[in-house]
Design an enzyme around this catalytic site. Sequence first.
Site, PDB file in Angstrom:
ATOM      1  CD  GLN A 218      -1.102   2.350   2.165  1.00  0.00           C
ATOM      2  OE1 GLN A 218      -0.252   2.081   3.017  1.00  0.00           O
ATOM      3  NE2 GLN A 218      -1.461   3.592   1.888  1.00  0.00           N
TER       4      GLN A 218
ATOM      5  CG  HIS B 278      -8.392   5.862   5.541  1.00  0.00           C
ATOM      6  ND1 HIS B 278      -7.514   5.930   4.498  1.00  0.00           N
ATOM      7  CD2 HIS B 278      -7.645   5.599   6.641  1.00  0.00           C
ATOM      8  CE1 HIS B 278      -6.277   5.734   4.959  1.00  0.00           C
ATOM      9  NE2 HIS B 278      -6.339   5.516   6.255  1.00  0.00           N
TER      10      HIS B 278
ATOM     11  NE  ARG C  82      -7.562   5.365  11.300  1.00  0.00           N
ATOM     12  CZ  ARG C  82      -7.181   5.322  12.580  1.00  0.00           C
ATOM     13  NH1 ARG C  82      -8.050   4.963  13.513  1.00  0.00           N
ATOM     14  NH2 ARG C  82      -5.961   5.661  12.938  1.00  0.00           N
TER      15      ARG C  82
ATOM     16  N   GLY D  85     -10.178  -4.781   8.749  1.00  0.00           N
ATOM     17  CA  GLY D  85      -9.143  -3.920   9.291  1.00  0.00           C
ATOM     18  C   GLY D  85      -8.983  -4.033  10.789  1.00  0.00           C
ATOM     19  NE  ARG D  86     -11.072   1.162  13.610  1.00  0.00           N
ATOM     20  CZ  ARG D  86     -11.722   2.068  12.875  1.00  0.00           C
ATOM     21  NH1 ARG D  86     -12.948   1.794  12.433  1.00  0.00           N
ATOM     22  NH2 ARG D  86     -11.176   3.214  12.569  1.00  0.00           N
TER      23      ARG D  86
END
Length: 375
Positions: A129, A268, A271, A322-323
């Site tokens: 990325q 995103h 965020r 993701g998180r």
Amino acid sequence: MRPSIHSSEDVRRLARRRLPWMVFDYIDGAAGRETGAARNRAAFDALTLRPRILRDVSARDISASVFGKKTNAPFGISPMGLCNLSGPGADLMLARLAAREKVPLGVSTVASTAMEPLIEAAEGNAWFQLYFTGDGTGAFKLVERAKTAGYETIILTVDVPEVGRRPRELRHGFTMPFRIEPKQFFDFAMHPRWSLSTLVKGRPEMANFQMPGYDFDRTESRARADWDTLAKLRDMWPGRLVVKGVLDTEDAVLLRQAGVDAIQVSSHGARQLESAPAPINILSEISSAVGKEMPLFFDTGLRSGEDVVKAYASGAMFTFLGRVLQFAIAAGGEEGLHRLWEVLCDETSITLAQIGATSLRPDQLADSMVNDAAI
């Protein structure tokens, strides 16, 4: 003792208890008052699936295909910066998981492990990325380095012209490298297990820049990137090019015309722009605009197998988590990560059974959504 993990909510709850407040809020926080994150969750909750009965769904397959390669799971691993904050060795845990499941591992520009050992640990299942910063000199050096390391796919993240303001992390004084002031010292002292393991293993750093000629400032402006930047990257990169952070149909059509290999619909993780629309509400519109031949990926807000099915039913050809994966590592290390992955795969398979489908193919999911109106 195996961690008690039965949902993504479980790992977030355990992570909140075990991580320093500064670290948890860095991972969990969103832009502004975080209404964007709430909007993303509300959008998923507003979508309902159509239960179907008396269909033979005994043989179900949750595998998918990305660029012609079969994956064991219908989701990959989003690029995330400084994953080793969630636990020492987190980057390599994710890489090993990518190798086992044959799914893409997004390796962030600001990863806490260098790109070379990560693609090796992932057994080639890694995409690099890229953030374009400053005048692009450093970014294009990283592109050449990724090529040398054997990466075949670049993810260009385009939705961060300036780093979004996330008040939760700002209140804690989050910076890289860490500045240890009285507030942070107290925070770390209150979470001794994390602090001691981090002390032993070494504090996480932006590993791709720990060599001459690769300077990076996390707060440096990325606003100079434009369509010419994309064209230059397309010309110099012989592999596949994914553009991540797309929420507009006109932009998506222009990207297709510019010759990118895939588009990733994403905010995103809410965020960046608090007022951005929920990506799940934009996904079907972008899918219709770019056509079925254009690979369309999705991330942001996926918290369950039902969410994954909703994304595929809305036009996604592959999804990324993701998180929640970082929270799983914080909750239970590598075993916690594998346990959450197992839970999400089970949830996806069970959801397919409930709606009378046996796979995530578009023909199986046609008419599976009851209400896909934007909220």
